[in-house]
Design a protein around this motif. Structure first.
Motif, short mmCIF file in Angstrom:
data_model
loop_
_atom_site.label_atom_id
_atom_site.label_comp_id
_atom_site.label_asym_id
_atom_site.label_seq_id
_atom_site.Cartn_x
_atom_site.Cartn_y
_atom_site.Cartn_z
N ALA A 173 0.83 -1.20 0.00
CA ALA A 173 0.00 0.00 0.00
C ALA A 173 0.87 1.26 0.00
O ALA A 173 1.72 1.43 0.88
CB ALA A 173 -0.92 0.00 1.21
N PRO A 174 0.65 2.16 -0.97
CA PRO A 174 1.44 3.39 -1.01
C PRO A 174 1.01 4.43 0.02
O PRO A 174 1.72 5.41 0.27
CB PRO A 174 1.19 3.91 -2.43
N SER A 175 -0.17 4.22 0.63
CA SER A 175 -0.68 5.16 1.64
C SER A 175 -1.71 4.44 2.49
O SER A 175 -2.08 3.29 2.21
CB SER A 175 -1.32 6.38 0.97
N SER A 176 -2.18 5.09 3.52
CA SER A 176 -3.23 4.53 4.38
C SER A 176 -4.60 5.03 3.92
O SER A 176 -4.73 6.15 3.42
CB SER A 176 -3.00 4.94 5.84
N GLY A 177 -5.61 4.18 4.11
CA GLY A 177 -6.97 4.58 3.73
C GLY A 177 -7.81 3.36 3.38
O GLY A 177 -7.39 2.23 3.60
N ILE A 198 -6.56 3.67 -2.97
CA ILE A 198 -6.63 3.78 -1.51
C ILE A 198 -7.00 5.24 -1.23
O ILE A 198 -6.17 6.13 -1.38
CB ILE A 198 -5.32 3.38 -0.83
N ASP A 199 -8.27 5.45 -0.89
CA ASP A 199 -8.85 6.80 -0.92
C ASP A 199 -8.61 7.36 -2.33
O ASP A 199 -9.13 6.80 -3.29
CB ASP A 199 -8.27 7.67 0.19
N THR A 201 -5.50 7.73 -3.70
CA THR A 201 -4.16 7.36 -4.16
C THR A 201 -4.23 6.11 -5.04
O THR A 201 -4.74 5.08 -4.60
CB THR A 201 -3.22 7.08 -2.96
N TYR A 220 -9.88 -0.94 5.68
CA TYR A 220 -8.94 0.15 5.96
C TYR A 220 -7.53 -0.42 5.90
O TYR A 220 -7.20 -1.37 6.63
CB TYR A 220 -9.20 0.79 7.32
N LYS A 222 -3.33 0.04 6.03
CA LYS A 222 -2.23 0.86 6.51
C LYS A 222 -1.10 0.89 5.48
O LYS A 222 -0.84 -0.11 4.80
CB LYS A 222 -1.70 0.32 7.85
N LYS A 223 -0.45 2.03 5.36
CA LYS A 223 0.65 2.19 4.42
C LYS A 223 1.69 1.09 4.63
O LYS A 223 2.08 0.80 5.76
CB LYS A 223 1.30 3.57 4.59
#
Length: 266
Positions: A173-177, A198-199, A201, A220, A222-223
């Motif tokens: 995952a490149p980011s959280s969301g 992811i959101d 991203t 959800y 996590k990065k």
């Protein structure tokens, strides 16, 4: 309860074990989290926690909630899966055999007192101390080996090589969301194709190949979490069948069980 095996975890490697033991006549119960972060959803009995049931190579896994429904699933020749992170059903059922197939790279509480025969997959366990046997999970010459004294090979943090690719085929995952899909498992993708969001991203394909695994939508994330897996071999059928690695490990588990049962009889 000699023929009952409780497996902690229900991901793709645990599923390979459950499938083989079920086919060999054992009654298998699988325990997993409320929201398993399973990647290879099409070949993981953990997916039954989300969907209620799943058929993998002709064997049905079914989410159940109590002892009566566990027995009913067995009577229907199915594999029951329950939400039980701490292994409470091990105390209730008191099986002959417990297999830790969580693949956490560390011991999350499994010990030799849980059953007469306790087996664990991969690093994080000491055979003869924590458990009775450890099964090697690292790809290569020793994959599936039964270890009755000492640990498995230490985790390298590098995925096994498939089709000339190793870490490149795994996507984190490149980011959280919250994750939403833009592709589905078995899709043929090209490098930099957007396979999910992811959101806001984008999650892009890391190499050309077949999208073999993609974590459930709506979770959800996590990065840095592993969320997808691309197979560079372009064989879509592989997305819907148990892997060579899972089958090798399952063979090791079956060997270990028969070895200990024969020792008891002798």
């Amino acid at each position: 309860m000699r023929d009952i095996v409780v497996i902690r975890g229900a991901g793709d490697l645990a599923t390979g074990v459950a499938y083989r033991l079920h086919r060999c006549g054992f009654r298998v119960l699988m325990l997993d989290l409320e929201a398993p972060l399973v990647i290879r959803r099409t070949v993981s009995f953990a997916q039954a926690i989300y969907d209620g049931e799943i058929d993998i190579e002709g064997v049905k896994g079914r989410r159940v909630n109590d002892l009566n429904s566990i027995v009913k699933a067995w009577d229907n020749n199915e594999i029951p899966i329950v939400i039980d992170e701490k292994g409470e059903y091990i105390k209730i059922i008191r099986p002959k055999i417990v297999v830790d197939a969580i693949l956490a790279k560390k011991n999350l509480g499994t010990n030799k007192n849980m059953a007469d025969i306790v087996i664990a997959l991969g690093p994080g366990f000491e055979a003869g101390i924590d458990v009775d046997a450890v099964i090697e999970t690292q790809r290569g010459h020793y994959l599936g080996k039964v270890i009755t004294e000492g640990p498995a090979i230490a985790d390298t943090g590098i995925p096994g090589n498939i089709g000339g690719f190793s870490k490149e085929r795994v996507i984190h995952a490149p980011s959280s969301g919250y994750i939403e899909h833009r592709a589905k498992i078995s899709d043929i993708v090209r490098k930099d194709d957007i396979i999910a969001l992811i959101d806001d991203t984008p999650v892009k394909a890391s190499i050309d190949g077949v999208l073999r695994g993609l974590i459930n939508k709506g979770l959800y994330i996590k990065k840095g979490l592993k969320i997808a897996d691309i197979d560079p071999r372009d064989v879509q059928d592989h997305c819907f069948s148990i892997s060579d690695k899972a089958r090798s490990i399952a063979g090791g588990v079956l060997e270990a069980i028969i070895y200990f049962l024969n020792n008891e009889e002798n």
